[in-house]
Design a protein around this motif. Structure first.
Motif, short mmCIF file in Angstrom:
data_model
loop_
_atom_site.label_atom_id
_atom_site.label_comp_id
_atom_site.label_asym_id
_atom_site.label_seq_id
_atom_site.Cartn_x
_atom_site.Cartn_y
_atom_site.Cartn_z
N VAL A 4 0.82 -1.00 0.37
CA VAL A 4 0.28 -0.11 0.05
C VAL A 4 0.66 0.71 -0.11
N ASP A 27 -0.79 -3.94 2.74
CA ASP A 27 -2.34 -4.02 3.28
C ASP A 27 -2.13 -5.20 4.36
N CYS A 37 -0.79 7.05 -0.96
CA CYS A 37 -0.99 5.99 -0.23
C CYS A 37 -2.46 6.37 0.80
N CYS A 79 -6.23 5.00 0.79
CA CYS A 79 -5.84 3.35 -0.20
C CYS A 79 -5.57 2.65 2.12
N GLU A 122 -8.83 3.34 3.79
CA GLU A 122 -9.97 2.17 4.27
C GLU A 122 -9.90 0.98 4.26
N VAL A 123 -8.25 0.17 4.43
CA VAL A 123 -8.06 -0.62 4.37
C VAL A 123 -8.75 -1.06 6.11
#
Length: 90
Positions: A3, A11, A40, A43, A46-47
């Motif tokens: 990521v 991730d 990043c 992302c 979001e993870v």
């Protein structure tokens, strides 16, 4: 999948920390994600959000303290606990 290219954070690492109950800010501090170029951040957030939602941290209450002790004892006495301890000693 990586990521954060700048810090080489995957991730899976982010997910592991999020499942442990860390917020994005705590993950960012611990792993350094989104602290250099910042590409990043979306992302990574979001993870963290997905893992926090799918694996909420259980709240411990005073009245369940005895259950937590029972669980710890049963884990300690299980074969999986003993086998990992023996393999580490060998």
């Amino acid at each position: 999948m990586i990521v954060c290219v700048c810090r080489r954070v995957s991730d899976r690492e982010i997910a592991r920390h999020a499942r442990a109950g860390m917020t994005f800010d705590e993950v960012q501090f611990e792993l350094g994600v989104a602290t250099q170029c910042g590409q990043c951040e979306g992302c990574a957030r979001e993870v963290v959000a997905q893992c926090s939602a799918s694996h909420p941290v259980a709240a411990l209450h005073r009245d369940t303290g005895a259950q937590a002790i029972q669980l710890a004892n049963s884990i300690k006495e299980s074969n999986a606990w003993n086998s990992s301890r023996l393999s580490a000693a060998a």
